[in-house]
Design a protein around this motif. Sequence first.
Motif, PDB file in Angstrom:
ATOM      1  N   PHE A  95     -12.228  -3.741 -10.653  1.00  9.98           N
ATOM      2  CA  PHE A  95     -11.620  -2.674 -11.440  1.00  9.98           C
ATOM      3  C   PHE A  95     -12.659  -1.566 -11.491  1.00  9.98           C
ATOM      4  O   PHE A  95     -13.590  -1.612 -12.284  1.00  9.98           O
ATOM      5  N   LYS A 128      -6.373  -7.153 -14.101  1.00  8.55           N
ATOM      6  CA  LYS A 128      -6.517  -5.819 -13.514  1.00  8.55           C
ATOM      7  C   LYS A 128      -5.310  -4.935 -13.803  1.00  8.55           C
ATOM      8  O   LYS A 128      -5.461  -3.775 -14.187  1.00  8.55           O
ATOM      9  N   VAL A 145      -5.394  -1.245 -15.473  1.00  4.85           N
ATOM     10  CA  VAL A 145      -4.879  -0.059 -14.785  1.00  4.85           C
ATOM     11  C   VAL A 145      -3.786   0.594 -15.623  1.00  4.85           C
ATOM     12  O   VAL A 145      -3.721   1.820 -15.741  1.00  4.85           O
ATOM     13  N   ASN A 164      -4.968   1.062  -6.656  1.00  7.04           N
ATOM     14  CA  ASN A 164      -4.914   0.439  -7.978  1.00  7.04           C
ATOM     15  C   ASN A 164      -4.265  -0.939  -7.959  1.00  7.04           C
ATOM     16  O   ASN A 164      -4.235  -1.607  -8.994  1.00  7.04           O
ATOM     17  N   SER A 211     -11.338   6.866 -18.018  1.00  9.07           N
ATOM     18  CA  SER A 211     -10.283   6.753 -17.011  1.00  9.07           C
ATOM     19  C   SER A 211     -10.638   7.518 -15.745  1.00  9.07           C
ATOM     20  O   SER A 211     -10.320   7.082 -14.633  1.00  9.07           O
ATOM     21  N   TYR A 256     -13.282   5.638 -13.868  1.00  8.81           N
ATOM     22  CA  TYR A 256     -12.613   4.595 -13.085  1.00  8.81           C
ATOM     23  C   TYR A 256     -12.021   5.192 -11.806  1.00  8.81           C
ATOM     24  O   TYR A 256     -12.099   4.583 -10.738  1.00  8.81           O
ATOM     25  N   SER A 283     -12.848   3.683  -8.277  1.00  9.36           N
ATOM     26  CA  SER A 283     -11.789   3.015  -7.505  1.00  9.36           C
ATOM     27  C   SER A 283     -11.673   3.595  -6.103  1.00  9.36           C
ATOM     28  O   SER A 283     -11.344   2.872  -5.157  1.00  9.36           O
ATOM     29  N   HIS A 290     -11.954   1.401  -2.473  1.00  9.07           N
ATOM     30  CA  HIS A 290     -10.760   1.334  -1.629  1.00  9.07           C
ATOM     31  C   HIS A 290     -11.166   1.229  -0.164  1.00  9.07           C
ATOM     32  O   HIS A 290     -12.158   1.831   0.257  1.00  9.07           O
TER      33      HIS A 290
END
Length: 261
Positions: free
Chosen positions: A24, A34, A38, A156, A214, A217, A221, A225
């Motif tokens: 995460f 997770k 999210v 996500n 957020s 994150y 993220s 990826h």
Amino acid sequence: MRRQPSRAGIDNDLEGHPVSQTHFGFDTVDETHKAERVRGVFDSVASKYDLMNDLMSLGAHRAWKAYAVAVANVRAGDKVLDIAAGTGDLTRAFARRAGPKGLVVHSDINEAMLRAGRDRLLDDGLLLPSLACDAEQLPFAGERFDLVSVAFGLRNMTHKERALAEMCRVLRPGGRLLVLEFSQVAQPLRKPYDWYSFNVLPRLGRLVTGDADSYRYLAESIRMHPPAQELKEMMRAAGFGHVDVHKLTAGVVALHLGVKC
């Protein structure tokens, strides 16, 4: 100081049973948690999501989406499933091209984002099916759609391979999957891009939405990826016989177009 990714893999619970873990952002969490985390991110930012997209990308997200719509080449009468559709930018564009004889489904796992998108679609005079569903367990029969799209949502998902296989399942033979997602920026730009991502984005998020975490994150993220070539191979393994990759804005974003065998 920028945080570093932690390790994901298999751990044990208090009773010694194996527990699968996943990322995460840079944190490692029980994979069953997770989706909930999210969901919390998007619950927090839903009301300012479009404004933040404009500010973060300096409006470039509109050009990326317009390019994706052009590549998708939706035609009158097509059946389209827009996954992680959020506030509905792609859904709206697809619906106008599919016309009254087509079908465009607006879907998202997050109900706050789904409501925001549904309201915007209604404001634009578009009455479309809006469905809360998990991309890893799509509630549709096989070979239902001509096009499936997912924009800025795949990263996500907890089990990306499972989600890609589900997207392939619901496409007719010859149907297309469109994945628009953040990717790996070109090497000369990585240091300034990292500085912007980890310093500017969280502060901007705190200023506009009151939520820095957020957007921290979001930056993390993107780094976790799969890069464009790896994602291409994942799509091929999921059942897409041909996959094109279009890198946009020096690799900040990549558009993958897969054709089902």
